[in-house]
Design a protein around this motif. Structure first.
Motif, short mmCIF file in Angstrom:
data_model
loop_
_atom_site.label_atom_id
_atom_site.label_comp_id
_atom_site.label_asym_id
_atom_site.label_seq_id
_atom_site.Cartn_x
_atom_site.Cartn_y
_atom_site.Cartn_z
N ILE A 102 0.82 -1.20 0.00
CA ILE A 102 0.00 0.00 0.00
C ILE A 102 0.86 1.26 0.00
O ILE A 102 0.52 2.26 -0.63
N ILE A 103 2.00 1.22 0.69
CA ILE A 103 2.92 2.36 0.68
C ILE A 103 3.44 2.60 -0.74
O ILE A 103 3.50 3.73 -1.23
N ALA A 104 3.82 1.51 -1.41
CA ALA A 104 4.29 1.63 -2.80
C ALA A 104 3.17 2.13 -3.71
O ALA A 104 3.40 2.94 -4.62
N HIS A 105 1.95 1.66 -3.45
CA HIS A 105 0.80 2.06 -4.26
C HIS A 105 0.52 3.57 -4.12
O HIS A 105 0.35 4.28 -5.12
N VAL A 106 0.49 4.06 -2.88
CA VAL A 106 0.19 5.47 -2.63
C VAL A 106 1.32 6.37 -3.10
O VAL A 106 1.10 7.39 -3.78
N MET A 107 2.55 5.99 -2.77
CA MET A 107 3.69 6.85 -3.10
C MET A 107 4.01 6.86 -4.58
O MET A 107 4.65 7.80 -5.08
N SER A 108 3.59 5.84 -5.32
CA SER A 108 3.80 5.85 -6.77
C SER A 108 2.85 6.80 -7.48
O SER A 108 3.06 7.15 -8.63
N GLN A 109 1.80 7.23 -6.75
CA GLN A 109 0.83 8.15 -7.32
C GLN A 109 1.03 9.59 -6.85
O GLN A 109 0.61 10.53 -7.52
N GLU A 110 1.65 9.75 -5.67
CA GLU A 110 1.85 11.08 -5.11
C GLU A 110 3.29 11.25 -4.66
O GLU A 110 3.83 10.38 -3.95
N ASN A 111 3.91 12.35 -5.02
CA ASN A 111 5.26 12.68 -4.58
C ASN A 111 5.19 13.28 -3.19
O ASN A 111 4.48 14.26 -2.96
N ILE A 112 5.91 12.71 -2.23
CA ILE A 112 5.81 13.17 -0.85
C ILE A 112 6.67 14.40 -0.58
O ILE A 112 6.53 15.05 0.45
N GLU A 113 7.59 14.71 -1.51
CA GLU A 113 8.47 15.85 -1.29
C GLU A 113 7.67 17.15 -1.34
O GLU A 113 7.03 17.47 -2.34
N ASN A 114 7.67 17.87 -0.21
CA ASN A 114 6.92 19.13 -0.06
C ASN A 114 5.43 18.93 -0.26
O ASN A 114 4.71 19.86 -0.65
N ASN A 115 4.95 17.70 0.00
CA ASN A 115 3.52 17.40 -0.12
C ASN A 115 3.04 16.90 1.24
O ASN A 115 3.03 15.71 1.52
N HIS A 116 2.64 17.85 2.10
CA HIS A 116 2.30 17.51 3.48
C HIS A 116 1.03 16.65 3.57
O HIS A 116 0.92 15.81 4.46
N ASP A 124 9.70 1.31 -12.96
CA ASP A 124 8.43 1.72 -12.39
C ASP A 124 8.60 2.12 -10.93
O ASP A 124 9.27 1.43 -10.16
N VAL A 125 8.00 3.25 -10.55
CA VAL A 125 8.14 3.78 -9.19
C VAL A 125 7.59 2.79 -8.16
O VAL A 125 8.16 2.62 -7.08
N PHE A 126 6.48 2.14 -8.50
CA PHE A 126 5.87 1.17 -7.59
C PHE A 126 6.85 0.07 -7.22
O PHE A 126 7.00 -0.28 -6.05
N GLY A 127 7.54 -0.48 -8.21
CA GLY A 127 8.52 -1.53 -7.96
C GLY A 127 9.69 -1.05 -7.13
O GLY A 127 10.17 -1.76 -6.25
N ARG A 128 10.15 0.18 -7.40
CA ARG A 128 11.28 0.72 -6.64
C ARG A 128 10.93 0.91 -5.17
O ARG A 128 11.69 0.51 -4.29
N ILE A 129 9.78 1.50 -4.92
CA ILE A 129 9.38 1.76 -3.53
C ILE A 129 9.14 0.46 -2.79
O ILE A 129 9.55 0.30 -1.63
N PHE A 130 8.49 -0.49 -3.43
CA PHE A 130 8.25 -1.78 -2.78
C PHE A 130 9.57 -2.48 -2.49
O PHE A 130 9.75 -3.05 -1.41
N GLY A 131 10.50 -2.42 -3.44
CA GLY A 131 11.81 -3.06 -3.23
C GLY A 131 12.55 -2.47 -2.05
O GLY A 131 13.12 -3.21 -1.24
N TYR A 132 12.56 -1.15 -1.94
CA TYR A 132 13.22 -0.52 -0.79
C TYR A 132 12.53 -0.90 0.52
O TYR A 132 13.20 -1.08 1.55
N SER A 133 11.21 -1.01 0.50
CA SER A 133 10.49 -1.43 1.71
C SER A 133 10.90 -2.83 2.13
O SER A 133 11.11 -3.10 3.32
N VAL A 134 11.02 -3.72 1.16
CA VAL A 134 11.46 -5.09 1.44
C VAL A 134 12.86 -5.09 2.04
O VAL A 134 13.11 -5.71 3.08
N GLY A 135 13.79 -4.39 1.39
CA GLY A 135 15.16 -4.34 1.90
C GLY A 135 15.24 -3.75 3.29
O GLY A 135 15.99 -4.24 4.15
N ASN A 136 14.45 -2.71 3.56
CA ASN A 136 14.49 -2.05 4.86
C ASN A 136 13.89 -2.91 5.97
O ASN A 136 14.35 -2.87 7.11
N ILE A 137 12.87 -3.70 5.63
CA ILE A 137 12.30 -4.63 6.63
C ILE A 137 13.35 -5.67 7.03
O ILE A 137 13.53 -5.96 8.21
#
Length: 415
Positions: free
Chosen positions: A116-130, A347-360
């Motif tokens: 879900i984090i990968a899903h949401v963040m692939s649609q919205e850029n969090i930088e300066n997006n409160h 794809d941004v979704f794959g990148r974010i999910f991959g980093y989440s996996v590595g960080n866990i």
């Protein structure tokens, strides 16, 4: 059928797969040394994990992106349901039990939250997006809070790993520093008077104000720094109350022992027993270890949770410093490879999910190693692919191979 399987597993990264297989094999060897009976069950779960790998590869990456919101809601229902239908094991109501099968929904929550984090963040850029950042923090807090209430503070801490993912995607490092400082304040407030902590905060604030704040600092910035000082002060005052009210006694003892000594008579024969003999086992292995299945502490079963949280002390005793370092190197290679594969995703979704996996994986390994060496309290964080248990093994396997499937696919089309 053979041709279908070749297509199914086409272009997968064999480097990370081979390390996975080596870890599974070495973990099973060490578990067998601790408890052959439990190793037999673990072998069954290992075989089932390969079935899960096959199932994971039947789906296309786009499917994981589409089901992410529904999967996350499903795991939230499971986390809520465990309070009513779960079984209390070792002081935590964290398990569903169906006859001989037990299932921990917090393990499933790691997968669904990563998606879900990968899903949401692939649609919205969090930088300066409160607004987007607020939504993401709500997503992270919900499962972490429900898991903490079980109470399972160890599993809830794992969700802090997503802050590293957010940092990769543009989150200011200030947020990470604030988070770490809150943890530091919590620990310090348990051992010092809150008023002493506030005095120290005030001195830090004055120092920062005099030497760091420029003349052109806006009034809004000044109010923000004052807000930080007040929030830090309030947090330090309420930390001892929160600790006494919401932590079980065994959790309190495990934290308190870090600031005292496991040799202390108060802890030596109870909560400090595991840590005392864990350190003894690791130290007794010296440089080359005592040899496989020749560990005296392991054979004597002096460490009660050696098959789960404390499995690393078996490595230290039987394989020594050399074996322990080699294992850590393998873990570092494993995580580094996941980060590398994540960075090359189109794809941004794959990148974010991959980093989440590595960080866990990173958080699990760091905290587990810290636990067995007395650097962190014993909070029930397992060592990936080594600790006994089907739920954790399957969740780690599914997490990893969903990402491997994403990497092996055309990331521009997610097919």
């Amino acid at each position: 059928m053979v041709k279908r399987n070749k297509i199914l597993f086409k272009n997968i990264d064999w480097g990370v797969v081979i390390i996975y297989i080596i870890m599974i094999f070495f973990g099973y060897m060490n578990l067998y040394s601790v408890s052959p009976e439990k190793a037999e069950k673990q072998l069954i779960w290992i075989l089932f994990s390969f079935v899960f790998i096959f199932i994971v590869f039947l789906f296309k990456p786009i499917h994981y992106k589409h089901i992410a919101p529904f999967f996350f809601l499903f795991t939230l229902f499971l986390l809520i349901g465990v309070f009513f239908f779960g079984k209390n094991i070792n002081g935590s109501k964290s398990w569903y039990v169906f006859g001989p099968i037990s299932f921990q929904p917090s393990e499933l929550a790691k997968i669904s939250t990563s998606l879900i984090i990968a899903h949401v963040m692939s649609q919205e850029n969090i930088e300066n997006n409160h607004k987007a950042l607020f939504h993401i923090f709500i997503i992270l807090v919900l499962p972490a809070f429900l898991i903490f209430l079980q109470p399972d503070p160890g599993s809830s801490i794992v969700f802090s790993s997503f802050l590293l993912t957010l940092y990769r995607e543009g989150l200011s490092i200030s947020f990470l520093l604030y988070f770490l400082f809150y943890i530091f304040l919590f620990v310090v407030s348990l051992n010092l008077s809150p008023w002493i902590v506030i005095l120290l905060l005030f001195i830090i604030f004055i120092f920062f104000f005099l030497f760091k704040i420029k003349k052109n600092t806006s009034l809004a910035d000044l109010f923000f720094y004052i807000f930080l000082f007040i929030s830090f002060s309030v947090f330090s005052i309420f930390s001892p109350f929160f600790f006494q009210k919401f932590f079980k006694q065994h959790h309190k003892d495990r934290i308190n022992i870090l600031f005292q000594n496991e040799f202390d008579r108060k802890y030596r024969d109870n909560v400090g027993y595991n840590l005392l003999y864990s350190k003894t086992a690791i130290g007794s292995g010296k440089f080359f270890g005592k040899g496989y299945k020749k560990g005296t502490v392991t054979k004597g079963k002096f460490v009660p949770e050696q098959h789960t949280d404390y499995i690393f002390c078996t490595v230290g005793e039987e394989w020594g410093f050399i074996g322990s370092v080699i294992l850590i190197i393998f873990y570092l290679l494993f995580i580094s490879r996941i980060y590398f594969l994540s960075e090359r995703q189109k794809d941004v979704f794959g990148r974010i999910f991959g980093y989440s996996v590595g960080n866990i994986f990173f958080i699990h390994i760091i905290i587990n190693l810290g636990m067995v060496m007395g650097l962190f309290p014993t909070i029930g964080i397992v060592m990936p692919f080594f600790s006994y248990g089907g739920s954790s093994l399957w969740s780690f396997t599914v997490l990893l191979f969903i990402f491997i499937k994403m990497d092996s696919s055309d990331q521009t089309s997610l097919i």
